[in-house]
Design a protein around this motif. Sequence first.
Motif, PDB file in Angstrom:
ATOM      1  N   ASP A 115     -28.127  84.751  33.896  1.00  0.00           N
ATOM      2  CA  ASP A 115     -27.619  84.031  35.252  1.00  0.00           C
ATOM      3  C   ASP A 115     -26.470  84.301  35.764  1.00  0.00           C
ATOM      4  OD1 ASP A 115     -30.106  82.725  35.174  1.00  0.00           O
ATOM      5  OD2 ASP A 115     -29.455  80.913  34.397  1.00  0.00           O
ATOM      6  N   GLU A 118     -26.120  87.989  37.270  1.00  0.00           N
ATOM      7  CA  GLU A 118     -26.685  88.060  38.538  1.00  0.00           C
ATOM      8  C   GLU A 118     -25.779  87.607  39.560  1.00  0.00           C
ATOM      9  OE1 GLU A 118     -31.518  88.102  37.400  1.00  0.00           O
ATOM     10  OE2 GLU A 118     -30.467  86.252  37.719  1.00  0.00           O
ATOM     11  N   ARG A 119     -25.269  86.320  39.322  1.00  0.00           N
ATOM     12  CA  ARG A 119     -24.258  85.910  40.200  1.00  0.00           C
ATOM     13  C   ARG A 119     -23.100  86.839  40.419  1.00  0.00           C
ATOM     14  NH1 ARG A 119     -24.926  81.308  36.805  1.00  0.00           N
ATOM     15  NH2 ARG A 119     -26.226  79.792  37.590  1.00  0.00           N
ATOM     16  N   MET A 122     -23.968  89.739  42.835  1.00  0.00           N
ATOM     17  CA  MET A 122     -24.239  89.473  44.214  1.00  0.00           C
ATOM     18  C   MET A 122     -22.915  89.527  45.110  1.00  0.00           C
ATOM     19  SD  MET A 122     -26.643  85.969  43.797  1.00  0.00           S
ATOM     20  CE  MET A 122     -26.548  85.594  45.458  1.00  0.00           C
ATOM     21  N   ASP A 124     -19.827  91.221  47.194  1.00  0.00           N
ATOM     22  CA  ASP A 124     -19.824  92.379  48.033  1.00  0.00           C
ATOM     23  C   ASP A 124     -18.997  93.284  47.849  1.00  0.00           C
ATOM     24  OD1 ASP A 124     -20.073  94.087  50.064  1.00  0.00           O
ATOM     25  OD2 ASP A 124     -19.603  92.360  51.804  1.00  0.00           O
ATOM     26  N   LYS A 140     -23.833  95.437  36.843  1.00  0.00           N
ATOM     27  CA  LYS A 140     -25.027  96.018  37.193  1.00  0.00           C
ATOM     28  C   LYS A 140     -25.958  96.675  36.213  1.00  0.00           C
ATOM     29  CE  LYS A 140     -23.913  95.861  42.112  1.00  0.00           C
ATOM     30  NZ  LYS A 140     -23.821  96.711  43.418  1.00  0.00           N
TER      31      LYS A 140
END
Length: 210
Positions: A115, A118-119, A122, A124, A140
């Motif tokens: 979790d 994944e945050r 995200m 940019d 990643k």
Amino acid sequence: MKKTKKEKIIKEEIKEENTCNYNDNCDCGCEEGLECTCEQETTCGSSCDSCSGCSGIDSDTIVSILTAKTEELEEKYIRLQAEYLNFKTRTQSEISKMLMYEGEDFVKEILIIKDNLERAVMMDDNDLSDEVSKFLSGFKMILGNLNSIFDKMEVREVEVLGLEFDPHVAEAVLTEHDENKPENVVLEVLTKGYKYKDKLIRPAMVKVNK
């Protein structure tokens, strides 16, 4: 006279109504413990004039008793065999489930790390410095490796976004009204839900259209 095994069994099964008063001095042929055919009880002395003769239990009675005993034992055996088979099946099923989901607790702990990764990914990249972007690329890569491991372990994400809310796999923690979407549909997944093989190990936390 020495009693046979059959006589002992029969003696336990049949209550003798008339028993000849046999003793060592009796020469009438009566044997202790066998059914008496005398019309009245007598006390045998050196001779037994009033005794019409004592005889053992007839063969039909013996067969009937032994048959009943055999059927009783067979019934007990069948019942015990059925109980054993049920116990064996139940035990094997419990062991199989235990082995199948033995990694469940480990997977739940790793999901928390997943979790967070994944945050992180995200974010940019365009708004980050080169140094932070390198860390993000590393995250990643780690997330990709973790997803590959989960695939091998049969850990799957529960698909709920855009579908009708299903309380069996998701929990509605927020509601919102969107007139452009169907009633009771999942608008947003706040925390992903997962299945380990065919077992739900974490329900999805979602926002539902109301």
